[in-house]
Design a protein around this motif. Structure first.
Motif, short mmCIF file in Angstrom:
data_model
loop_
_atom_site.label_atom_id
_atom_site.label_comp_id
_atom_site.label_asym_id
_atom_site.label_seq_id
_atom_site.Cartn_x
_atom_site.Cartn_y
_atom_site.Cartn_z
N LEU A 137 4.69 6.52 1.47
CA LEU A 137 3.40 7.20 1.53
C LEU A 137 2.86 7.16 2.96
CD1 LEU A 137 1.76 5.63 -1.66
CD2 LEU A 137 3.02 7.79 -1.49
N LYS A 138 2.06 8.14 3.31
CA LYS A 138 1.49 8.20 4.64
C LYS A 138 0.40 7.14 4.81
CE LYS A 138 0.28 9.98 8.67
NZ LYS A 138 1.17 9.87 9.86
N LEU A 139 0.49 6.37 5.88
CA LEU A 139 -0.58 5.46 6.30
C LEU A 139 -1.02 5.85 7.70
CD1 LEU A 139 0.49 1.82 5.31
CD2 LEU A 139 -1.42 3.12 4.36
N THR A 140 -2.28 6.13 7.87
CA THR A 140 -2.77 6.37 9.22
C THR A 140 -2.90 5.04 9.96
OG1 THR A 140 -5.11 6.15 8.65
CG2 THR A 140 -4.11 8.35 8.39
N SER A 141 -3.01 5.10 11.26
CA SER A 141 -3.19 3.86 12.02
C SER A 141 -4.49 3.17 11.62
CB SER A 141 -3.17 4.15 13.52
OG SER A 141 -4.17 5.09 13.87
N ALA A 182 0.81 -1.22 0.00
CA ALA A 182 0.00 0.00 0.00
C ALA A 182 0.85 1.28 0.00
CB ALA A 182 -0.92 0.01 1.22
N ALA A 183 2.00 1.24 0.67
CA ALA A 183 2.71 2.51 0.89
C ALA A 183 4.22 2.42 0.69
CB ALA A 183 2.41 3.01 2.30
N ARG A 184 4.75 1.32 0.30
CA ARG A 184 6.18 1.01 0.11
C ARG A 184 7.00 1.34 1.35
NH1 ARG A 184 11.18 0.84 -1.36
NH2 ARG A 184 11.72 2.99 -0.87
N ILE A 185 7.49 0.30 1.97
CA ILE A 185 8.29 0.44 3.19
C ILE A 185 9.71 0.84 2.82
CG2 ILE A 185 9.31 -0.83 5.12
CD1 ILE A 185 6.72 -2.50 5.19
N LYS A 186 10.22 1.87 3.50
CA LYS A 186 11.59 2.34 3.31
C LYS A 186 12.53 1.74 4.36
CE LYS A 186 12.07 6.79 2.83
NZ LYS A 186 11.86 8.25 3.07
N ARG A 187 12.05 1.66 5.61
CA ARG A 187 12.95 1.26 6.70
C ARG A 187 12.16 0.53 7.78
NH1 ARG A 187 15.55 4.12 11.47
NH2 ARG A 187 17.58 3.08 11.74
N VAL A 188 12.81 -0.47 8.36
CA VAL A 188 12.22 -1.26 9.45
C VAL A 188 13.23 -1.34 10.60
CG1 VAL A 188 11.37 -3.53 10.14
CG2 VAL A 188 10.84 -2.66 7.86
N ASP A 199 15.59 -4.95 -2.38
CA ASP A 199 16.86 -4.72 -1.67
C ASP A 199 16.97 -3.32 -1.10
OD1 ASP A 199 17.94 -7.24 -1.90
OD2 ASP A 199 18.93 -6.83 -3.82
N SER A 200 16.07 -2.43 -1.50
CA SER A 200 16.18 -1.05 -1.03
C SER A 200 15.59 -0.87 0.37
CB SER A 200 15.47 -0.10 -2.00
OG SER A 200 14.06 -0.27 -1.94
N ILE A 201 14.83 -1.85 0.87
CA ILE A 201 14.29 -1.75 2.22
C ILE A 201 15.44 -1.84 3.22
CG2 ILE A 201 12.76 -2.76 3.95
CD1 ILE A 201 11.12 -3.96 1.70
N ARG A 202 15.55 -0.86 4.11
CA ARG A 202 16.59 -0.88 5.12
C ARG A 202 16.03 -1.51 6.39
NH1 ARG A 202 18.06 5.32 4.95
NH2 ARG A 202 15.84 5.38 4.39
N VAL A 203 16.74 -2.47 6.91
CA VAL A 203 16.27 -3.23 8.08
C VAL A 203 17.37 -3.29 9.12
CG1 VAL A 203 15.30 -5.41 8.90
CG2 VAL A 203 14.87 -4.69 6.54
#
Length: 340
Positions: free
Chosen positions: A253-257, A145-151, A226-230
């Motif tokens: 992208l912004k995801l509300t709770s 839904a919002a593409r994760i950048k970092r975990v 591979d671009s997701i930083r974990v």
């Protein structure tokens, strides 16, 4: 699916192997015959299955001639030796060890996340690490839904992840402490009863543990990005069954709770337990013996623009190991992807 399907559980006498047999029975897995394979010291013993029992057979290089599908949970060295032998004999292997997970030729699969990867297998499929599995089940709908950048993840992992000896060690240490005795630590470097150990597997040169780097590397491979930083900190806690994880997520992208809760509520394999006002949130006692990945404490991270915090709990022996392996096998049969 073959007309007659013979399935073997390799490492059948261990905690995960026993759970695999239990799940095959519970899910009415479409096998004509199920065999239990283990080391020579377990050969001849029996394991309960359906309305009878299976006699454990010794695992040898000749074991796979008549086996269509083998579910391995016998450790990395056993898998390295016997999985290629099985595949060469025409037996499809789903391996629960870490031996093949980062091999670029071998798919690393969580059926709710990347079942399409199974189409590329050449006889061996890897089952991910327990802590990675439950995390990516929860991450997948949010990433789509919002593409994760970092975990950023911190885990609270049950002793059953170390096998039956660790379960017994925790039981024994609790008893020893209540009887005013000095507890013995054999499985772990320190006492685990009423303690937490920020130490899972060996420490590496980068000062992370192997367990932590498994979560980093496996997440990228399973999610196909591979671009997701974990980054991870993994901790062993005095719980028998059920790994818990505190996960901080940054998205493009912004995801509300509320949006995240709605997405997770519809996600396969996920059960949302999230009503803090009523003290409803996932706990290991909810997850033990269950198939779902439980998610709660879903809230926006107020320290960054597009951030979420979630709390994720699953049974590490079931979804974290045995169940995921069986689910992979079910997809292989349904999609006619077995070697034989």
């Amino acid at each position: 699916m073959p007309h007659d399907l013979t399935v073997a559980v390799v490492g059948a006498t261990g905690a995960v192997g026993r759970e695999m047999l239990k799940i095959l029975e519970e899910r009415e897995f479409p096998a004509t015959k199920v065999r239990a394979l283990a080391s020579s010291r377990s050969a001849g013993s029996s394991l309960p299955f359906q309305n009878g029992e299976l006699i454990v057979e010794e695992l040898t290089e000749a074991s796979f001639a008549d086996i269509d599908l083998a579910l391995f949970s016998a450790g990395g060295e056993t898998s390295k030796k016997f999985a290629p032998i099985a595949a060469k004999a025409g037996c499809t292997v789903v391996d629960n060890s870490s031996a093949w997970r980062m091999d670029p030729e071998i798919p690393l699969v969580v059926p709710e996340v990347n079942p399409e990867a199974l189409k590329t297998h050449k006889g061996i499929i890897a089952n991910p690490n327990c802590s990675t599995i439950q995390m990516v089940v929860a991450l997948k709908p949010l990433h789509d839904a919002a593409r994760i950048k970092r975990v950023v993840v911190s885990t609270y992992q049950a002793v059953s992840g170390s096998g039956n000896k660790a379960i017994e060690e925790l039981r024994k240490q609790v008893t020893q402490l209540f009887n005013m005795q000095e507890p013995e630590a054999k499985v772990y470097p320190h006492r685990i009863a009423f303690n937490c150990l920020p130490h899972l597997d060996a420490f590496l040169d980068n000062e992370y543990t192997k367990e932590e780097m498994k979560m980093v590397d496996e997440t990228k491979k399973i999610m196909g990005d591979d671009s997701i930083r974990v980054t991870a900190t993994t901790v062993r806690v005095p719980v028998f069954y059920g790994h818990s994880e505190s996960i901080n997520i940054e998205t493009d992208l912004k995801l509300t709770s509320r949006e995240a809760r709605a997405l997770l509520s519809q996600a396969p394999g996920v059960k949302v337990l999230d009503n803090p006002a009523e003290n409803i949130y996932p706990m290991p006692i909810n997850a033990a013996g269950e198939d779902e990945t439980f998610v709660g404490r879903i809230r926006e991270d107020e320290s960054i623009d597009n951030g979420l915090n979630v709390w994720v709990v699953a049974d590490n022996i079931r979804k974290g190991a045995a169940l995921n392996t069986v689910q992979i096998a079910e997809v292989l049969i349904r999609e006619n992807l077995l070697l034989s």
